[in-house]
Design a protein around this motif. Structure first.
Motif, PDB file in Angstrom:
ATOM      1  N   HIS A 143      99.653  70.567  59.417  1.00  0.00           N
ATOM      2  CA  HIS A 143     100.777  70.844  60.307  1.00  0.00           C
ATOM      3  C   HIS A 143     100.246  71.528  61.572  1.00  0.00           C
ATOM      4  O   HIS A 143     100.487  72.696  61.832  1.00  0.00           O
ATOM      5  CB  HIS A 143     101.813  71.712  59.601  1.00  0.00           C
ATOM      6  CG  HIS A 143     102.592  70.967  58.571  1.00  0.00           C
ATOM      7  ND1 HIS A 143     101.989  70.261  57.568  1.00  0.00           N
ATOM      8  CD2 HIS A 143     103.935  70.811  58.400  1.00  0.00           C
ATOM      9  CE1 HIS A 143     102.921  69.704  56.810  1.00  0.00           C
ATOM     10  NE2 HIS A 143     104.104  70.013  57.294  1.00  0.00           N
ATOM     11  N   TYR A 144      99.507  70.731  62.366  1.00  0.00           N
ATOM     12  CA  TYR A 144      98.826  71.248  63.538  1.00  0.00           C
ATOM     13  C   TYR A 144      99.797  71.499  64.691  1.00  0.00           C
ATOM     14  O   TYR A 144     100.905  70.974  64.729  1.00  0.00           O
ATOM     15  CB  TYR A 144      97.763  70.258  64.016  1.00  0.00           C
ATOM     16  CG  TYR A 144      96.859  69.713  62.947  1.00  0.00           C
ATOM     17  CD1 TYR A 144      95.850  70.501  62.384  1.00  0.00           C
ATOM     18  CD2 TYR A 144      97.005  68.404  62.490  1.00  0.00           C
ATOM     19  CE1 TYR A 144      95.008  69.987  61.406  1.00  0.00           C
ATOM     20  CE2 TYR A 144      96.164  67.885  61.514  1.00  0.00           C
ATOM     21  CZ  TYR A 144      95.180  68.684  60.967  1.00  0.00           C
ATOM     22  OH  TYR A 144      94.364  68.173  59.996  1.00  0.00           O
ATOM     23  N   GLY A 145      99.342  72.275  65.639  1.00  0.00           N
ATOM     24  CA  GLY A 145     100.078  72.489  66.870  1.00  0.00           C
ATOM     25  C   GLY A 145      99.177  73.162  67.887  1.00  0.00           C
ATOM     26  O   GLY A 145      98.298  73.939  67.526  1.00  0.00           O
ATOM     27  N   SER A 146      99.378  72.854  69.165  1.00  0.00           N
ATOM     28  CA  SER A 146      98.573  73.473  70.215  1.00  0.00           C
ATOM     29  C   SER A 146      99.360  73.498  71.514  1.00  0.00           C
ATOM     30  O   SER A 146      99.636  72.448  72.108  1.00  0.00           O
ATOM     31  CB  SER A 146      97.262  72.707  70.419  1.00  0.00           C
ATOM     32  OG  SER A 146      96.554  73.204  71.547  1.00  0.00           O
ATOM     33  N   HIS A 147      99.735  74.700  71.936  1.00  0.00           N
ATOM     34  CA  HIS A 147     100.429  74.855  73.217  1.00  0.00           C
ATOM     35  C   HIS A 147      99.535  74.403  74.363  1.00  0.00           C
ATOM     36  O   HIS A 147      99.983  73.719  75.291  1.00  0.00           O
ATOM     37  CB  HIS A 147     100.832  76.318  73.398  1.00  0.00           C
ATOM     38  CG  HIS A 147     101.573  76.597  74.675  1.00  0.00           C
ATOM     39  ND1 HIS A 147     100.918  76.965  75.835  1.00  0.00           N
ATOM     40  CD2 HIS A 147     102.890  76.549  74.979  1.00  0.00           C
ATOM     41  CE1 HIS A 147     101.809  77.129  76.788  1.00  0.00           C
ATOM     42  NE2 HIS A 147     103.013  76.895  76.300  1.00  0.00           N
ATOM     43  N   LYS A 148      98.272  74.755  74.295  1.00  0.00           N
ATOM     44  CA  LYS A 148      97.326  74.408  75.355  1.00  0.00           C
ATOM     45  C   LYS A 148      97.202  72.903  75.525  1.00  0.00           C
ATOM     46  O   LYS A 148      97.080  72.396  76.656  1.00  0.00           O
ATOM     47  CB  LYS A 148      95.951  75.019  75.039  1.00  0.00           C
ATOM     48  CG  LYS A 148      94.877  74.683  76.055  1.00  0.00           C
ATOM     49  CD  LYS A 148      93.533  75.282  75.653  1.00  0.00           C
ATOM     50  CE  LYS A 148      92.435  74.898  76.622  1.00  0.00           C
ATOM     51  NZ  LYS A 148      91.110  75.440  76.224  1.00  0.00           N
ATOM     52  N   LEU A 149      97.225  72.171  74.417  1.00  0.00           N
ATOM     53  CA  LEU A 149      97.017  70.723  74.463  1.00  0.00           C
ATOM     54  C   LEU A 149      98.325  69.944  74.481  1.00  0.00           C
ATOM     55  O   LEU A 149      98.320  68.716  74.317  1.00  0.00           O
ATOM     56  CB  LEU A 149      96.153  70.288  73.275  1.00  0.00           C
ATOM     57  CG  LEU A 149      94.755  70.908  73.216  1.00  0.00           C
ATOM     58  CD1 LEU A 149      94.016  70.454  71.973  1.00  0.00           C
ATOM     59  CD2 LEU A 149      93.951  70.573  74.470  1.00  0.00           C
ATOM     60  N   HIS A 150      99.438  70.637  74.664  1.00  0.00           N
ATOM     61  CA  HIS A 150     100.749  69.989  74.742  1.00  0.00           C
ATOM     62  C   HIS A 150     101.001  69.110  73.505  1.00  0.00           C
ATOM     63  O   HIS A 150     101.349  67.934  73.603  1.00  0.00           O
ATOM     64  CB  HIS A 150     100.876  69.157  76.020  1.00  0.00           C
ATOM     65  CG  HIS A 150     100.821  69.975  77.267  1.00  0.00           C
ATOM     66  ND1 HIS A 150      99.629  70.347  77.864  1.00  0.00           N
ATOM     67  CD2 HIS A 150     101.806  70.524  78.025  1.00  0.00           C
ATOM     68  CE1 HIS A 150      99.886  71.073  78.942  1.00  0.00           C
ATOM     69  NE2 HIS A 150     101.197  71.213  79.057  1.00  0.00           N
ATOM     70  N   TYR A 151     100.825  69.736  72.358  1.00  0.00           N
ATOM     71  CA  TYR A 151     101.016  69.059  71.073  1.00  0.00           C
ATOM     72  C   TYR A 151     101.945  69.939  70.232  1.00  0.00           C
ATOM     73  O   TYR A 151     101.545  71.002  69.760  1.00  0.00           O
ATOM     74  CB  TYR A 151      99.658  68.887  70.378  1.00  0.00           C
ATOM     75  CG  TYR A 151      99.644  68.037  69.129  1.00  0.00           C
ATOM     76  CD1 TYR A 151      99.198  66.715  69.169  1.00  0.00           C
ATOM     77  CD2 TYR A 151     100.021  68.562  67.894  1.00  0.00           C
ATOM     78  CE1 TYR A 151      99.138  65.943  68.016  1.00  0.00           C
ATOM     79  CE2 TYR A 151      99.966  67.795  66.742  1.00  0.00           C
ATOM     80  CZ  TYR A 151      99.525  66.486  66.804  1.00  0.00           C
ATOM     81  OH  TYR A 151      99.476  65.724  65.657  1.00  0.00           O
ATOM     82  N   MET A 152     103.195  69.519  70.125  1.00  0.00           N
ATOM     83  CA  MET A 152     104.194  70.310  69.412  1.00  0.00           C
ATOM     84  C   MET A 152     103.812  70.446  67.937  1.00  0.00           C
ATOM     85  O   MET A 152     103.346  69.489  67.314  1.00  0.00           O
ATOM     86  CB  MET A 152     105.563  69.651  69.519  1.00  0.00           C
ATOM     87  CG  MET A 152     106.709  70.510  69.016  1.00  0.00           C
ATOM     88  SD  MET A 152     107.039  71.922  70.081  1.00  0.00           S
ATOM     89  CE  MET A 152     107.805  71.118  71.489  1.00  0.00           C
ATOM     90  N   THR A 153     104.002  71.651  67.379  1.00  0.00           N
ATOM     91  CA  THR A 153     103.633  71.904  65.993  1.00  0.00           C
ATOM     92  C   THR A 153     104.378  70.963  65.045  1.00  0.00           C
ATOM     93  O   THR A 153     105.592  70.788  65.158  1.00  0.00           O
ATOM     94  CB  THR A 153     103.930  73.358  65.605  1.00  0.00           C
ATOM     95  OG1 THR A 153     103.204  74.211  66.486  1.00  0.00           O
ATOM     96  CG2 THR A 153     103.499  73.647  64.175  1.00  0.00           C
ATOM     97  N   VAL A 154     103.640  70.378  64.129  1.00  0.00           N
ATOM     98  CA  VAL A 154     104.200  69.447  63.153  1.00  0.00           C
ATOM     99  C   VAL A 154     105.181  70.182  62.239  1.00  0.00           C
ATOM    100  O   VAL A 154     104.946  71.313  61.818  1.00  0.00           O
ATOM    101  CB  VAL A 154     103.077  68.804  62.315  1.00  0.00           C
ATOM    102  CG1 VAL A 154     103.646  67.980  61.172  1.00  0.00           C
ATOM    103  CG2 VAL A 154     102.189  67.935  63.216  1.00  0.00           C
TER     104      VAL A 154
END
Length: 396
Positions: A143-154
């Protein structure tokens, strides 16, 4: 016909009933299984640098999936989901986007995150839920997520990301930002009510969103023929007023081309798009699944021939951009990188127990203060059950 009805349909005087054969969409395919292009195919915007970055991500994800599934079987992690066989779908489409376009994933899009630059250490920190995990150990693995990479948390619940994607895209439009949202989901998720609400709202408000359906043939163990009677998912996009295209999801060039064109529609014309990628999940649904209970080896072997990684490798070799020796070297490098990161990540301490209570409120309300005090007392009362130094409050 009154102009309050939004239709330009002709008037007839005898009953005509439409059925699933009335709208059968074609499938875009550019790359043949032997690595050659179809004679009349139109290439996407791709150069050697982008092609090799896509393929490098393919091989990294294969190494990650192989090692993490083995680790789950060894009891080192609790859960994992591979994307083996579907790499062209998320990686090829992400390669068509700008780095600050928002990705809203379902749960099988680790390739998109890797393409954006999520490091092996970051993958391991999340999977092992250690104190360096960006989510502070609050989510189950993958359940990844990264604000820096513009990837909403799963998020675990199925299809919740679809209406969120429409809402986020509405905000982009309202702020006149030159970006879009891509929202991944499987054909099984298209049976959820959220799917219909999201596409209808997107079609009505004309927001810059790309809905990307990975149609891999199975909603866990339920085959597509038992999920819906229509011609896949793509015709639903047409019904909701979206620009719609179906692609061979194992053909990375077709996926890249379709998504590049979809982004232009979404950003330049505020036209929502539905892409249906026809692919196949070669692995199990998750580490908790046994696919032998609902499909046979012969079916899997047919799709192994269509492997997106092999198909792209053959094309790269024909272009003179790659060879077998380079291929084997890179595979070994990625395997070692994953192993090294795994050994490192599993030794990092879990997050402090304070993190169970933070980040919800600006200051803890009385009820959470009581719960925190009760937990501290519980650990003091049963110290033998909490021997590990990781069971601590604060980050001292």
């Amino acid at each position: 016909m009154s102009d309050i009805h939004k239709t330009d349909a002709p008037i007839v005087h005898r009953p005509i009933f439409a059925d699933s054969t009335s709208l059968t969409l074609p499938t875009l395919r550019i790359l043949q299984e032997d690595g050659h292009l179809y004679p009349d195919a139109e290439l996407p915007d791709i150069d050697q640098t982008l092609a090799l970055k896509i393929y490098d991500t393919f091989l990294f994800i294969r190494a990650l999936d192989e090692r993490m599934l083995a680790s789950q079987r060894q009891g080192r992690i609790s859960f994992y989901m591979t994307e083996t066989g579907e790499e062209a779908a998320d990686i090829g489409s992400t390669a068509a986007l700008k780095d600050n376009d928002m990705i809203m994933a379902q749960y099988r899009e680790q390739g998109a995150l890797a393409f954006r630059g999520f490091t092996p250490d970051q993958f391991m920190n999340q999977i092992f839920s250690n104190e360096k995990d960006l989510g502070k150990g609050r989510q189950m693995p993958i359940h990844y997520g990264s604000h820096k990479l513009h990837y909403m948390t799963v998020s675990s619940p199925l299809a919740t990301q679809l209406p969120q994607a429409t809402g986020y895209a509405y905000a982009l439009k309202a702020q006149s930002k030159p970006n879009c949202v891509i929202c991944y989901f499987g054909e099984g998720a298209a049976s959820e009510g959220d799917f219909h609400a999201a596409l209808n709202m997107a079609g009505v408000y004309k927001v810059p969103v790309i809905f990307f359906c990975r149609n891999n043939g199975y909603a866990i163990s339920t085959p597509s023929k038992e999920q819906f009677a229509g011609d896949g998912i793509a015709p639903r996009g047409v019904a909701y007023g979206l620009k719609t295209i179906r692609v061979d999801g194992n053909d990375v060039l077709a996926v890249l081309k379709a998504t590049q064109e979809a982004r232009k529609l979404a950003v330049e014309q505020h036209q929502p798009v539905l892409i249906e990628a026809m692919t196949y999940r070669l692995g199990a649904h998750s580490s908790s699944d046994d696919p032998s209970g609902y499909r046979n080896k012969e079916e899997e072997d047919v799709w192994r021939i269509k492997c997106p990684v092999t198909r792209m490798k053959r094309w790269l070799i024909l272009q003179g951009w790659w060879d077998e020796e380079q291929d084997e070297t890179l595979k070994q490098q990625h395997r070692q990188t994953v192993v090294d990161a795994m050994k490192k990540g599993e030794k990092v301490s879990p997050p402090a127990l304070d993190d169970l209570f933070t980040d919800v409120y600006d200051s803890l309300p009385w009820n959470l203060e009581e719960q925190k005090a009760a937990l501290e007392e519980h650990i003091r009362r049963y110290p033998e059950s909490y021997k590990k130094s990781s069971w601590r409050f604060g980050h001292e």
